[in-house]
Design an enzyme around this catalytic site. Structure first.
Site, short mmCIF file in Angstrom:
data_model
loop_
_atom_site.label_atom_id
_atom_site.label_comp_id
_atom_site.label_asym_id
_atom_site.label_seq_id
_atom_site.Cartn_x
_atom_site.Cartn_y
_atom_site.Cartn_z
N ALA A 169 5.02 4.75 -12.27
CA ALA A 169 5.17 3.76 -11.20
C ALA A 169 3.90 2.93 -11.05
O ALA A 169 3.96 1.69 -10.93
CB ALA A 169 5.49 4.46 -9.88
N ASN A 193 0.81 -1.23 0.00
CA ASN A 193 0.00 0.00 0.00
C ASN A 193 0.84 1.28 0.00
O ASN A 193 0.38 2.30 -0.50
CB ASN A 193 -0.91 -0.03 1.24
CG ASN A 193 -1.47 1.33 1.56
OD1 ASN A 193 -2.42 1.79 0.93
ND2 ASN A 193 -0.87 2.02 2.53
N TYR A 228 4.57 9.36 -11.01
CA TYR A 228 3.57 8.55 -10.30
C TYR A 228 2.81 7.64 -11.27
O TYR A 228 2.61 6.45 -10.99
CB TYR A 228 2.63 9.50 -9.57
CG TYR A 228 1.60 8.89 -8.67
CD1 TYR A 228 1.94 8.46 -7.38
CD2 TYR A 228 0.27 8.76 -9.07
CE1 TYR A 228 0.97 7.93 -6.52
CE2 TYR A 228 -0.70 8.24 -8.23
CZ TYR A 228 -0.35 7.83 -6.95
OH TYR A 228 -1.30 7.30 -6.11
P1 NAP Z 1 -0.97 8.80 2.53
O1 NAP Z 1 -2.03 9.14 3.49
O2 NAP Z 1 -0.03 9.87 2.07
O3 NAP Z 1 -0.14 7.55 3.11
C1 NAP Z 1 0.98 7.06 2.46
C2 NAP Z 1 1.52 5.90 3.25
O4 NAP Z 1 2.68 5.39 2.58
C3 NAP Z 1 1.93 6.28 4.65
O5 NAP Z 1 1.47 5.31 5.55
C4 NAP Z 1 3.45 6.27 4.59
O6 NAP Z 1 4.09 5.87 5.79
C5 NAP Z 1 3.69 5.21 3.54
N1 NAP Z 1 5.01 5.34 2.94
C6 NAP Z 1 5.46 6.30 2.09
N2 NAP Z 1 6.75 6.08 1.77
C7 NAP Z 1 7.12 4.94 2.42
C8 NAP Z 1 8.32 4.19 2.47
N3 NAP Z 1 9.42 4.56 1.78
N4 NAP Z 1 8.36 3.08 3.24
C9 NAP Z 1 7.25 2.69 3.94
N5 NAP Z 1 6.09 3.36 3.92
C10 NAP Z 1 6.03 4.48 3.17
O7 NAP Z 1 -1.58 8.20 1.19
P2 NAP Z 1 -2.87 7.29 0.94
O8 NAP Z 1 -3.85 8.15 0.23
O9 NAP Z 1 -3.28 6.57 2.16
O10 NAP Z 1 -2.24 6.28 -0.15
C11 NAP Z 1 -2.08 4.90 0.09
C12 NAP Z 1 -1.85 4.23 -1.26
O11 NAP Z 1 -3.00 4.43 -2.09
C13 NAP Z 1 -0.66 4.79 -2.03
O12 NAP Z 1 0.01 3.76 -2.71
C14 NAP Z 1 -1.32 5.73 -3.02
O13 NAP Z 1 -0.52 5.93 -4.16
C15 NAP Z 1 -2.59 4.97 -3.33
N6 NAP Z 1 -3.67 5.79 -3.86
C16 NAP Z 1 -4.24 6.78 -3.14
C17 NAP Z 1 -5.27 7.53 -3.70
C18 NAP Z 1 -5.96 8.63 -2.96
O14 NAP Z 1 -6.80 9.31 -3.58
N7 NAP Z 1 -5.69 8.87 -1.69
C19 NAP Z 1 -5.68 7.26 -5.00
C20 NAP Z 1 -5.07 6.25 -5.71
C21 NAP Z 1 -4.07 5.51 -5.13
P3 NAP Z 1 4.66 6.94 6.86
O15 NAP Z 1 3.55 7.93 7.10
O16 NAP Z 1 4.99 6.10 8.04
O17 NAP Z 1 5.87 7.58 6.24
#
Ligand code: NAP
Length: 247
Positions: free
Chosen positions: A158, A90, A155
């Site tokens: 990736a 994730n 992005y």
């Molecule tokens: P978020 O709130 O910014 O959370 C990102 C998470 O990734 C955090 O828990 C962070 O951990 C972790 N992370 C980042 N870099 C890391 C690393 N090098 N090693 C380990 N953990 C790492 O984002 P989110 O919206 O929950 O996104 C979660 C996933 O869903 C991502 O892959 C994102 O691309 C995908 N996504 C999100 C959306 C959206 O609209 N929100 C849409 C499509 C896809 P720490 O806080 O501990 O650093």
């Protein structure tokens, strides 16, 4: 859906979508490893929350973009809970800029976390899952990887790469009882989408057939399904959780 006796590892599992995935899998009975990179306080409080309802959880710091950290994360999981059954990749970051303004560092950082990180985790988890002859890998991509999104050449690359990697690995692991699938969320309300301006939110919401952004639980319930026995005949699939934006 019951995940009793299953061990699940969620990267970036302490906050945002990952936090809800950790909670939903723990509530379904899984022992949960909550990986975090920087959110140490959130990880600790999440473990307490899971233990408070009788679940089992462990918080482990690891930067999944680093090969050795990913290896240590899988090893710690197995040392603590005896095995690993469900890997949810994730963790992800954004660092947006139009291509002409994007630096090489911005490109590399996003690729290293969002694409290489998934490979690192899959590589180390594979030894455990394949040996057990059972496993679920669920990768969180994005509709940005399906449609392409201006300002996200790093992005989108990736996230499209994650879809390709999923299909390749799904073919490699199919005969060994390990399924590999992708969830491609649309716009979900988390810190990541808080970066969008009000204008951008309205613009995108108007293009979504369901006319709203999704919640982390919308993604977490799809993860639960793919992690469950009910999804045993599904592999290499991309499941869009996006209010109908991509169709
Ligand atoms: P978020 O709130 O910014 O959370 C990102 C998470 O990734 C955090 O828990 C962070 O951990 C972790 N992370 C980042 N870099 C890391 C690393 N090098 N090693 C380990 N953990 C790492 O984002 P989110 O919206 O929950 O996104 C979660 C996933 O869903 C991502 O892959 C994102 O691309 C995908 N996504 C999100 C959306 C959206 O609209 N929100 C849409 C499509 C896809 P720490 O806080 O501990 O650093």
């Amino acid at each position: 859906m019951d995940l009793t006796n299953k061990v699940a590892l969620i990267t970036g599992g302490a906050q945002g979508i990952g936090r809800t995935i950790s909670l939903v899998l723990a509530k379904a009975g899984a022992k949960v490893v909550v990986n975090y990179n920087r959110s140490v306080d959130q990880a600790k409080s999440l473990v307490e929350e899971i233990e408070a309802f009788g679940g089992q959880a462990l918080a482990v710091q690891a930067d999944i973009s680093k090969y050795q950290d990913a290896e240590r994360l899988v090893q710690t999981t197995v040392q603590t809970f005896g095995t690993l059954n469900i890997l949810v990749n994730n963790a992800g970051i954004t660092d947006d800029a139009l291509l002409l303004r994007m630096t090489e560092e911005q490109f590399d950082r996003v690729i290293n976390t969002n694409l290489k990180g998934v490979w690192n985790m899959t590589k180390h988890a594979a030894k455990i899952l394949l040996k057990a002859g059972y496993g679920r890998i669920i990768n969180i991509s994005s509709i940005s990887g399906v449609l392409g999104n201006a300002g996200q050449s790093n992005y989108s690359s990736a996230k499209a790469g994650v879809i390709g990697m999923t299909k390749a690995v799904a073919r490699e692991f199919a005969s060994r009882g390990v399924t590999v699938n992708v969830i491609a969320p649309g716009f979900i309300e988390t810190d990541m989408t808080k970066k969008l301006s009000e204008e951008q939110v309205t613009l995108w919401a108007n293009q979504i057939p369901l006319k709203r952004f999704g919640q982390p639980n919308d993604v977490a319930q799809a993860v639960l399904f793919l992690a469950s026995e009910h999804a045993s005949y599904i592999t290499g699939h991309t499941l869009e959780v996006d209010g109908g934006l991509v169709m």
